[in-house]
Write a protein that holds these residues in place. Structure first.
Motif, PDB file in Angstrom:
ATOM      1  N   GLN A 109       0.852  -1.189   0.000  1.00 22.57           N
ATOM      2  CA  GLN A 109       0.000   0.000   0.000  1.00 22.57           C
ATOM      3  C   GLN A 109       0.887   1.238   0.000  1.00 22.57           C
ATOM      4  O   GLN A 109       1.848   1.322   0.771  1.00 22.57           O
ATOM      5  CB  GLN A 109      -0.907   0.006   1.235  1.00 22.57           C
ATOM      6  CG  GLN A 109      -1.812  -1.211   1.334  1.00 22.57           C
ATOM      7  CD  GLN A 109      -2.634  -1.199   2.610  1.00 22.57           C
ATOM      8  OE1 GLN A 109      -3.607  -0.452   2.741  1.00 22.57           O
ATOM      9  NE2 GLN A 109      -2.228  -2.020   3.563  1.00 22.57           N
ATOM     10  N   GLY A 111       1.134   5.659  -0.376  1.00 21.88           N
ATOM     11  CA  GLY A 111       0.503   6.968  -0.323  1.00 21.88           C
ATOM     12  C   GLY A 111       1.502   8.040  -0.696  1.00 21.88           C
ATOM     13  O   GLY A 111       2.636   8.033  -0.200  1.00 21.88           O
ATOM     14  N   LYS A 120      -3.357   7.496  -3.335  1.00 13.48           N
ATOM     15  CA  LYS A 120      -3.174   6.247  -2.622  1.00 13.48           C
ATOM     16  C   LYS A 120      -3.390   5.087  -3.577  1.00 13.48           C
ATOM     17  O   LYS A 120      -4.318   5.105  -4.386  1.00 13.48           O
ATOM     18  CB  LYS A 120      -4.146   6.142  -1.439  1.00 13.48           C
ATOM     19  CG  LYS A 120      -3.903   7.172  -0.348  1.00 13.48           C
ATOM     20  CD  LYS A 120      -4.853   6.981   0.825  1.00 13.48           C
ATOM     21  CE  LYS A 120      -4.578   7.994   1.928  1.00 13.48           C
ATOM     22  NZ  LYS A 120      -5.494   7.802   3.085  1.00 13.48           N
TER      23      LYS A 120
END
Length: 664
Positions: A109, A111, A120
Motif C-alpha cells: 500500500q 501513499g 493512494k
C-alpha cells in the motif's frame, strides 16, 4: 527434511507387506509420488528443505528541492505485508530435474503527497526465485531460472531509492569433446521508485556459443546474439529503444618448435547491426601472429580492417603493425615498432605511418625494492586527403567519475559543442542539456539517470583538411618501489610536436602537447597516502593539477572502520588569456559493528566543489542500517539523509524504514 511418507517403489511401506487387495493403488502412487528412502531408491518427485516466513514493513520518505525558478516537495509512505515460502525439489532421483524455488506473496500500500495532491494505491505482487536443472548428468543439461526482487539502493551523495527487478533465463549446454556449445535466453525488466525522475527498462537477449576444438591444430570460437532493449522515464516523454544483432567467429592456435620456441596465431571477425536510438552497421576483421625467434627475442605482426556505417557518417579503417622486442641481461629490454593505418571517409581519407624505438630497464634492489625506467621515441607521417573538415565520433564511452565535479575530458578536444549528444550506457536514455555542462575540454555531468555507471558521448570534431604533417614524440617513465611496494615514487613525462609539410594548418593540427606528472604512494599498514601533481598542455589550453588522497581501514571500537579523503585542485588557462580553476573534495566513512544480537552499518559522506568566482556546492549523505535476529524473529531498521546546496538552490531527502520477519 519434510519427507512426510516414504514408499519403496517395490511396493513396501517400511519393512512391512502392502496388502495384496490394492496393488493398482500402490502402483499408481509410486508412479506419481515416491519419496526417497535412501540413495538407491527411485523417487519420481520429492520436495524437501521446506521453509516459510511472514513479514511486514513500513517506509516513509520525504524530499524537497528549491531553486530560483521552482520548488517541489514529495512525501511517500509505504507499508508491506508478505508471506514467503521456499523448498528444494527433484524429479526421478535428481537425474531428470532438480532445483530450488521460493515465493513471496506481497501486499503493498502506497501513499504520495506532492504538488498533484494526495494519491493512494494498493497492489498485490508475487516475487519469486526459481532455479532448476534439467538432465543435469546428461550430455545436454539445461538450466532455467526466474527471479523477482526488490531492493533499496543508497548511492553516495544521492538519495536512496527502490529498484524492482524481474529476470528470467534459460540455458542449454551441449557437452561434447570436440564441439562444446551453449545457447541462452534472458529477459529482464527493472523499474525505480522514490526518485524525482524514475525510469523503467526492459531487455531481451538470445545468444549462441560454440567452441570447436581442433586438438593440436587450435580452437575455433563461434558466437551469435540478438538483443532488444527499451528504456523510458516514468511520467515523462524521454525514452529509447535499441535492437542489436551480432555474429562473431575466431580462431586461436599455438604450437612449439623442437627447441621449445612458441608461435601464436589469432584471427577474429565480427558483424554487428544496431537500430533504434542510433543506427550503426559495423564489421571487423583482425589478426595477430606472435613469433618467438629465440629465448630473449620476440616478434609480432597484427592487422585489422573495419567498416562503420551510421546515419551521420561512414568510415573504412585498415591498419598493420609489427614489433620486435629483445631482452638483454634480464633487465634491459629494447624494442622497435612500425605501423601504417588508413581511415577512409565519404569525402577523403587520413593515412598515417609511424615508427618507434623503446628502451626499458628494471633493476632489483635489496630489501624487496626495485627501480624501473623507460624511454620511447616515435616519428610519424600524417596525410589528410580530400576536404574532410569534421569527423564524427559515435558512442565514446566514459565511466561516470565518482567525485562531485564529474568532469569528463573528451578524446578530441576540438569537438563542436553543438553536436554533443550524451546517453546513458545502461539506461539508454538521452541526457537533456540540463544534465551536463560543456567546458573547454569536455563536459561536467550535473545529473544522471539511476543505474547509469557509464555514458556514451557522440559528437563531431574539427580537423584541418588537405594537409601533410610530420610528428615527433618522446616519452619517459620512471618509478622507485621500496620495501615490497610499500613506498612508491614515480615520474612520467611525454611530449609531441608537429610540423607542416604541405597545405595550410591551424592550431587544430600544430598545437604541441606536453604532459608531466610526479607523485608518491605510501602503504602504512592500515593507512594509504598518495599525492600527485602534473601539467598538461594541449589544444584546449594548459592544465595544472594537484591531487591528494588518504585511506584508512582497520578495527576501531570493536568494529571495522573505513575512512577516506580526496582532494583535487586544477586550473585551466587558454591561449586567449582566460583562466578557470576548480577544487573538488570528498570525505567518506563507513563503520560496521556488532552490538550483541544487533549488527549495525553506518555511513557518512561529504563532497564539496569550489569554482573560480566563489561558486560552491555541497553534498552530504548519512545512512544507518541495523539488523537484529532474535531466534526466529529478525528485524531491520534503515534510514538515510541526503542534502545538497549550491548557489542555484538546495535539496534534501530523508527516509526511514523498518521491517520484521518471523521464520517457521
Amino acid at each position: 527434511m519434510g519427507m512426510v511418507q516414504r514408499l519403496r517403489c517395490g511396493g513396501k511401506k517400511g519393512g512391512g507387506r502392502v496388502p495384496a487387495v490394492a496393488p493398482s493403488f500402490v502402483l499408481a502412487l509410486c508412479l506419481v509420488v515416491c519419496w526417497r528412502d535412501d540413495a538407491r531408491a527411485l523417487s519420481v518427485f520429492a520436495v524437501r528443505d521446506f521453509y516459510h516466513s511472514v513479514g511486514g514493513g513500513y517506509n516513509i520518505s520525504n524530499s524537497k528541492a528549491v531553486s530560483r525558478d521552482f520548488s517541489s516537495s514529495q512525501t511517500t509512505q509505504e507499508s508491506i505485508e508478505d508471506y514467503n515460502a521456499g523448498f528444494a525439489y527433484y524429479l526421478v532421483s535428481p537425474l531428470l530435474l532438480k532445483g530450488q524455488s521460493s515465493f513471496d506473496l506481497e501486499w503493498q500500500q502506497n501513499g504520495t503527497n506532492d504538488e498533484l495532491g494526495d494519491r493512494k494505491t494498493s497492489q498485490f505482487q508475487v516475487h519469486y526465485n526459481i532455479f532448476g536443472q534439467l538432465l543435469p548428468l546428461s550430455a545436454m543439461p539445461a538450466a532455467f531460472s526466474a527471479a523477482s526482487s526488490r531492493q533499496t539502493i543508497s548511492p553516495p551523495f544521492s538519495p536512496s531509492y527502490q529498484s524492482e527487478t524481474d529476470i528470467r533465463t534459460a540455458h542449454l549446454s551441449v557437452q561434447n569433446k570436440y564441439v562444446p556449445a551453449s545457447m541462452s535466453f534472458t529477459q529482464q525488466t527493472q523499474q525505480t521508485s522514490g526518485l524525482a525522475v524514475n525510469t523503467r527498462q526492459s531487455s531481451d537477449s538470445l545468444s549462441f556459443n560454440a567452441v570447436p576444438d581442433l586438438q593440436e591444430f587450435g580452437k575455433i570460437t563461434l558466437a551469435a546474439s540478438l538483443a532488444k532493449s527499451d528504456s523510458s522515464v516514468l511520467r515523462g516523454a524521454a525514452g529509447g529503444e535499441s535492437r542489436t544483432g551480432m555474429v562473431q567467429a575466431g580462431y586461436q592456435g599455438e604450437w612449439h618448435t623442437d627447441a621449445g620456441l612458441a608461435r601464436h596465431l589469432t584471427l577474429n571477425s565480427s558483424l554487428q547491426q544496431t537500430a533504434g536510438i542510433y543506427t550503426l552497421d559495423s564489421s571487423s576483421l583482425n589478426g595477430f601472429l606472435g613469433w618467438q625467434f629465440g629465448k630473449k627475442l620476440d616478434g609480432s605482426v597484427s592487422a585489422f580492417s573495419s567498416k562503420n556505417r551510421s546515419e551521420s557518417a561512414s568510415s573504412d579503417n585498415r591498419g598493420v603493425s609489427a614489433q620486435l622486442q629483445q631482452t638483454l641481461m634480464g633487465s634491459l629490454t629494447t624494442g622497435v615498432s612500425v605501423s601504417a593505418t588508413s581511415e577512409e571517409f565519404d569525402r577523403g581519407s587520413n593515412n598515417s605511418y609511424n615508427a618507434g624505438l623503446s628502451f626499458s630497464y628494471r633493476k632489483k634492489l635489496p630489501e624487496a625494492s626495485a627501480f624501473s625506467a623507460s624511454y620511447s621515441y616515435g616519428k610519424g607521417l600524417l596525410e589528410r586527403n580530400g576536404d574532410v573538415a569534421t569527423v564524427s565520433v559515435l558512442n565514446e564511452q566514459w565511466t561516470i567519475p565518482a567525485d562531485l565535479l564529474r568532469h569528463i575530458t573528451l578524446a578530441h578536444p576540438s569537438f563542436d559543442p553543438a553536436t554533443l549528444e550524451v546517453k546513458g550506457a545502461q539506461s539508454l536514455l538521452t541526457y537533456p542539456a540540463s544534465y551536463y555542462k560543456v567546458v573547454a575540454d569536455g563536459i561536467e555531468l550535473l545529473n544522471t539517470f539511476p543505474g547509469d555507471t557509464d555514458v556514451l558521448i557522440s559528437y563531431s570534431y574539427r580537423q584541418d583538411p588537405g594537409i601533410s604533417t610530420v610528428s615527433t614524440s618522446h616519452g619517459f617513465n620512471s618509478a622507485l618501489d621500496l620495501y615490497g611496494s610499500k613506498y612508491r615514487i614515480y615520474l612520467n613525462a611525454h611530449m609531441s610536436d608537429t610540423s607542416l609539410r604541405k597545405g595550410d594548418a591551424t592550431g587544430l593540427t600544430l598545437t604541441e602537447t606536453r604532459h608531466v606528472d610526479t607523485g608518491a604512494t605510501a602503504r602504512l599498514k592500515r593507512h594509504t597516502l598518495s599525492a600527485e601533481t602534473g601539467y598538461d598542455k594541449g589544444y584546449a589550453g594548459d592544465v595544472y593539477y594537484l591531487s591528494t588522497s588518504w585511506r584508512y581501514g582497520g578495527p576501531f571500537a570493536y568494529g571495522d572502520l573505513t575512512l577516506s579523503a580526496a582532494d583535487r585542485w586544477s586550473t585551466l588557462s587558454s591561449d586567449s588569456g582566460a583562466s578557470f580553476w576548480s577544487n573538488s573534495a570528498t570525505l567518506q566513512s563507513s563503520y560496521r559493528r556488532a552490538f550483541g544480537r544487533l549488527l549495525g552499518s553506518f555511513t557518512a559522506n561529504y563532497a564539496n566543489v569550489l569554482l573560480q568566482g566563489g561558486a560552491m556546492s555541497h553534498s552530504t549523505n548519512l545512512g544507518a542500517n541495523v539488523e537484529g535476529k532474535f531466534g526466529k524473529l529478525s528485524a531491520v531498521l534503515n534510514s538515510n539523509l541526503s542534502w545538497t546546496y549550491s548557489g542555484a538552490g538546495w535539496s534534501v531527502g530523508e527516509g526511514i524504514g523498518i521491517s520484521l520477519r518471523r521464520s517457521f
